[in-house]
Design a protein around this motif. Structure first.
Motif, PDB file in Angstrom:
ATOM      1  N   UNK A 281      10.325 -24.612 -35.857  1.00 13.49           N
ATOM      2  CA  UNK A 281      10.790 -24.987 -36.973  1.00 13.49           C
ATOM      3  C   UNK A 281      11.016 -23.673 -38.136  1.00 13.49           C
ATOM      4  N   UNK A 282      10.192 -22.689 -38.198  1.00 17.34           N
ATOM      5  CA  UNK A 282      10.638 -21.528 -39.169  1.00 17.34           C
ATOM      6  C   UNK A 282      11.998 -21.101 -38.727  1.00 17.34           C
ATOM      7  N   UNK A 283      12.326 -20.990 -37.409  1.00 16.95           N
ATOM      8  CA  UNK A 283      13.713 -20.420 -36.936  1.00 16.95           C
ATOM      9  C   UNK A 283      14.911 -21.352 -37.483  1.00 16.95           C
TER      10      UNK A 283
ATOM     11  N   UNK B  87      23.924 -28.223 -37.639  1.00 13.98           N
ATOM     12  CA  UNK B  87      24.087 -26.844 -37.174  1.00 13.98           C
ATOM     13  C   UNK B  87      25.542 -26.706 -36.549  1.00 13.98           C
ATOM     14  N   UNK B  88      25.961 -27.630 -35.840  1.00 17.58           N
ATOM     15  CA  UNK B  88      27.210 -27.720 -35.332  1.00 17.58           C
ATOM     16  C   UNK B  88      28.418 -27.586 -36.507  1.00 17.58           C
ATOM     17  N   UNK B  89      28.249 -28.481 -37.421  1.00 14.90           N
ATOM     18  CA  UNK B  89      29.140 -28.495 -38.471  1.00 14.90           C
ATOM     19  C   UNK B  89      28.914 -27.119 -39.323  1.00 14.90           C
ATOM     20  N   UNK B  90      27.931 -26.353 -39.476  1.00 10.36           N
ATOM     21  CA  UNK B  90      27.758 -25.180 -40.100  1.00 10.36           C
ATOM     22  C   UNK B  90      28.680 -23.971 -39.525  1.00 10.36           C
ATOM     23  N   UNK B  91      28.404 -24.153 -38.009  1.00  9.29           N
ATOM     24  CA  UNK B  91      29.170 -23.380 -37.177  1.00  9.29           C
ATOM     25  C   UNK B  91      30.719 -23.309 -37.416  1.00  9.29           C
TER      26      UNK B  91
ATOM     27  N   UNK C  63      12.782 -15.578 -45.928  1.00 10.09           N
ATOM     28  CA  UNK C  63      12.981 -14.208 -45.278  1.00 10.09           C
ATOM     29  C   UNK C  63      14.675 -14.368 -44.808  1.00 10.09           C
ATOM     30  N   UNK C  64      15.039 -15.512 -44.283  1.00 14.51           N
ATOM     31  CA  UNK C  64      16.357 -15.743 -43.812  1.00 14.51           C
ATOM     32  C   UNK C  64      17.448 -15.256 -44.956  1.00 14.51           C
ATOM     33  N   UNK C  65      16.940 -15.848 -46.333  1.00 17.91           N
ATOM     34  CA  UNK C  65      17.953 -15.430 -47.440  1.00 17.91           C
ATOM     35  C   UNK C  65      18.195 -13.636 -47.490  1.00 17.91           C
ATOM     36  N   UNK C  66      16.957 -12.977 -47.482  1.00 11.61           N
ATOM     37  CA  UNK C  66      16.645 -11.684 -47.133  1.00 11.61           C
ATOM     38  C   UNK C  66      17.686 -10.996 -46.259  1.00 11.61           C
ATOM     39  N   UNK C  67      17.537 -11.591 -45.137  1.00  8.44           N
ATOM     40  CA  UNK C  67      18.654 -11.064 -44.227  1.00  8.44           C
ATOM     41  C   UNK C  67      19.935 -11.327 -44.340  1.00  8.44           C
ATOM     42  N   UNK C  68      20.432 -12.516 -45.008  1.00  6.65           N
ATOM     43  CA  UNK C  68      21.884 -12.600 -45.430  1.00  6.65           C
ATOM     44  C   UNK C  68      22.120 -11.722 -46.442  1.00  6.65           C
TER      45      UNK C  68
ATOM     46  N   UNK D 223      32.246  -9.216 -41.065  1.00  9.17           N
ATOM     47  CA  UNK D 223      31.155  -9.031 -39.895  1.00  9.17           C
ATOM     48  C   UNK D 223      29.747  -9.682 -40.044  1.00  9.17           C
ATOM     49  N   UNK D 224      29.496  -9.944 -41.113  1.00 13.22           N
ATOM     50  CA  UNK D 224      28.150 -10.704 -41.667  1.00 13.22           C
ATOM     51  C   UNK D 224      28.374 -12.231 -41.158  1.00 13.22           C
ATOM     52  N   UNK D 225      29.490 -12.785 -41.401  1.00 12.86           N
ATOM     53  CA  UNK D 225      29.549 -14.168 -41.469  1.00 12.86           C
ATOM     54  C   UNK D 225      29.834 -14.287 -39.699  1.00 12.86           C
ATOM     55  N   UNK D 226      30.266 -13.348 -39.107  1.00 17.62           N
ATOM     56  CA  UNK D 226      30.091 -13.439 -37.458  1.00 17.62           C
ATOM     57  C   UNK D 226      28.850 -13.331 -36.808  1.00 17.62           C
ATOM     58  N   UNK D 227      27.853 -12.514 -37.545  1.00 12.87           N
ATOM     59  CA  UNK D 227      26.422 -12.765 -36.995  1.00 12.87           C
ATOM     60  C   UNK D 227      25.786 -14.246 -37.546  1.00 12.87           C
ATOM     61  N   UNK D 228      26.204 -14.589 -38.483  1.00 16.67           N
ATOM     62  CA  UNK D 228      25.746 -15.967 -38.990  1.00 16.67           C
ATOM     63  C   UNK D 228      26.118 -16.961 -37.853  1.00 16.67           C
ATOM     64  N   UNK D 229      27.543 -17.021 -37.524  1.00 18.19           N
ATOM     65  CA  UNK D 229      27.753 -18.112 -36.890  1.00 18.19           C
ATOM     66  C   UNK D 229      26.994 -17.974 -35.500  1.00 18.19           C
ATOM     67  N   UNK D 230      26.923 -16.751 -34.787  1.00  9.45           N
ATOM     68  CA  UNK D 230      26.191 -16.727 -33.391  1.00  9.45           C
ATOM     69  C   UNK D 230      24.444 -17.200 -33.921  1.00  9.45           C
ATOM     70  N   UNK D 231      24.014 -16.908 -35.065  1.00 11.89           N
ATOM     71  CA  UNK D 231      22.710 -17.413 -35.384  1.00 11.89           C
ATOM     72  C   UNK D 231      22.816 -19.200 -35.488  1.00 11.89           C
ATOM     73  N   UNK D 232      23.569 -19.529 -35.997  1.00 14.64           N
ATOM     74  CA  UNK D 232      23.780 -21.081 -36.171  1.00 14.64           C
ATOM     75  C   UNK D 232      23.898 -21.847 -34.554  1.00 14.64           C
ATOM     76  N   UNK D 233      24.441 -21.155 -33.752  1.00 16.91           N
ATOM     77  CA  UNK D 233      24.747 -21.428 -32.476  1.00 16.91           C
ATOM     78  C   UNK D 233      23.397 -21.555 -31.601  1.00 16.91           C
ATOM     79  N   UNK D 234      22.634 -20.505 -31.957  1.00 16.96           N
ATOM     80  CA  UNK D 234      21.279 -20.189 -31.429  1.00 16.96           C
ATOM     81  C   UNK D 234      20.421 -21.597 -31.851  1.00 16.96           C
TER      82      UNK D 234
END
Length: 469
Positions: free
Chosen positions: A247-249, A315-319, A398-403, A419-430
């Motif tokens: 749930x933290x993830x 999460x699908x919509x966020x992607x 901490x996720x906010x820090x990562x962003x 490039x940051x948004x591309x990494x966020x997209x991959x995380x939402x897929x995960x």
């Protein structure tokens, strides 16, 4: 001790008033006669305190808009300022979770509110050109205590409400607090639009009295629950429970996105789209405002359809929204970028509500898996869900820090946030895959007794314990 507290069981024997000895929200008679009224009163004043806390936590997302060339700070320096604020708020959420049981929900709300005077008054004295960057970093880190208020507030309200109402109550509490982000941004817009970007002290002059008001209201109208006690064993059990970290993830994906985007939105507009501070301030509040308002809706949808289902589709919509943002950034289309980014804010709000609804449901089902029933199951669920909320809330922040760090690195290396948004997209897929695999995927032949229309459950088949959260 309040009159209502006396009717619910009298003093706990601790010094001072406003202590409630007996609290049984799962008892429908108790809830109808007095519990709901008391819980709602504590909820509204908890929202007020958390709202001010979020505003203070967001202070530097506004202050950086006042920091023109005369301050001598590069965009990367400003991103790091808000990143430090986010980090401190995340770390402090863990001890704040246990402060409620140590001091009482009302008492800790008073203390934590008054502590907000430290970063706001300190900012009053240092917010001017010529101040060293190290000083700004120190004061920005102090504002992190405003973000920690979320953990104690959510833990407190979680204890007041029955399981069937937690999605709505936690959504209202968190949503009302989250609105502190766009409200202080609106205040910043008003100041910049009327007095100009050279007057950040006006913002501070508004919030310092509000901090005092929130503390006074907590003292007058809130209560402590004596049955809520610190349980170090619960904290250890929650830390050992895999679902706490799963749930933290997911909460990193929802709340981490909300707070990270809230702090970075104005800087992205001024850096990537060359907006002036006034132009940026006129836009930055929209996304956080909508994301905050919709958070209770996410909780209500989760109450009705199940938190895991809402979280999955969210999460699908966020992607999809992130793809729009990436396309708009490449095409340098500010209108399309705003549409995608604001949609992301709305979806983070829905996801915040649905994920927090999942937490008590998961641990309630863990209790049922252990063979517990009735009040024993409810007590077990409250014990572990309350302990886990601090850890999950801290991870989300901490996720906010990562962003913010991702944006900082992207702008330093490429001059663009793409490039940051591309990494966020991959995380939402995960996050989408994890939600499906853990909370919705059904083992072959399994049936859930909680599902309507399935007929008799096959006692021999493995039961998907978490599918109905």
């Amino acid at each position: 001790m309040t009159t209502e507290a006396a009717r619910t069981g009298g003093s706990s024997g601790r010094r001072g008033g406003h202590w409630i000895e007996h609290w049984d929200p799962e008892n429908e008679t108790f809830w109808a006669e007095s519990g709901e009224r008391i819980a709602r009163r504590n909820l509204w004043f908890s929202v007020m305190s958390e709202h001010i806390g979020f505003s203070v936590w967001s202070l530097w997302s506004v202050m950086v808009l006042f920091m023109g060339p005369e301050y001598g700070l590069a965009p990367a320096d400003k991103f790091f300022l808000v990143a430090v604020t986010t980090l401190v708020g995340a770390v402090l959420r863990v001890p704040y979770t246990f402060a409620v049981a140590k001091f009482g929900g009302r008492n800790w709300t008073i203390i934590s509110a008054l502590m907000l005077l430290v970063p706001t008054t300190a900012a009053w004295f240092v917010m001017e050109p010529g101040t060293s960057y190290g000083t700004f970093l120190l004061i920005a880190s102090l504002t992190g205590i405003g973000g920690a208020n979320f953990a104690s507030s959510m833990t407190n309200i979680n204890s007041f409400y029955p399981l069937r109402k937690k999605g709505w109550a936690l959504g209202m509490n968190a949503g009302g607090g989250n609105i502190g982000v766009p409200v202080i941004q609106l205040v910043g817009l008003l100041v910049i639009g009327t007095a100009g970007a050279a007057h950040p002290h006006i913002v501070l002059g508004i919030y310092i009295p509000l901090v005092v008001v929130s503390a006074v209201c907590a003292a007058l109208f809130m209560d402590n629950l004596a049955p809520v006690k610190n349980d170090t064993g619960a904290a250890k059990d929650a830390a050992r429970e895999p679902h706490t970290w799963i749930m933290s993830l997911l909460y990193v994906g929802t709340f981490g996105s909300f707070i990270g985007y809230s702090f970075a939105f104005g800087l992205v507009l001024t850096t990537q789209f060359d907006r002036t501070p006034l132009q940026a301030a006129s836009l930055t509040f929209i996304g956080p405002l909508l994301g905050s308002l919709v958070r209770p809706v996410g909780g209500q949808l989760a109450d009705r359809f199940g938190g895991a289902r809402i979280t999955l589709w969210n999460f699908a919509a966020m992607g999809a929204a992130t793809l729009v943002v990436i396309f708009a950034a490449v095409q340098e289309s500010l209108p399309l970028f705003l549409v995608g980014f604001i949609a992301l804010f709305v979806l983070t709000g829905v996801g915040n509500g649905s994920t927090y609804k999942m937490i008590p449901g998961i641990f309630q089902n863990k209790a049922l898996e252990r063979g517990l029933t009735g009040e024993a199951a409810a007590a077990y669920g409250r014990r572990l869900s309350g302990a886990s909320m601090g850890l999950i809330g801290a991870a989300g922040a901490v996720g906010g820090l990562g962003i913010n760090l991702a944006f900082r690195q992207a702008f330093m290396t490429t001059g663009s946030g793409t490039p940051a948004f591309v990494s966020f997209l991959a995380f939402y897929a995960l996050c989408l895959v994890v939600t499906w695999a853990v909370y919705l995927r059904r083992p072959a032949g399994a049936r859930s007794a909680a599902e309507p229309g399935t007929g008799e459950a096959d006692e021999e088949a493995p039961r998907p314990v978490y599918a109905e959260v």
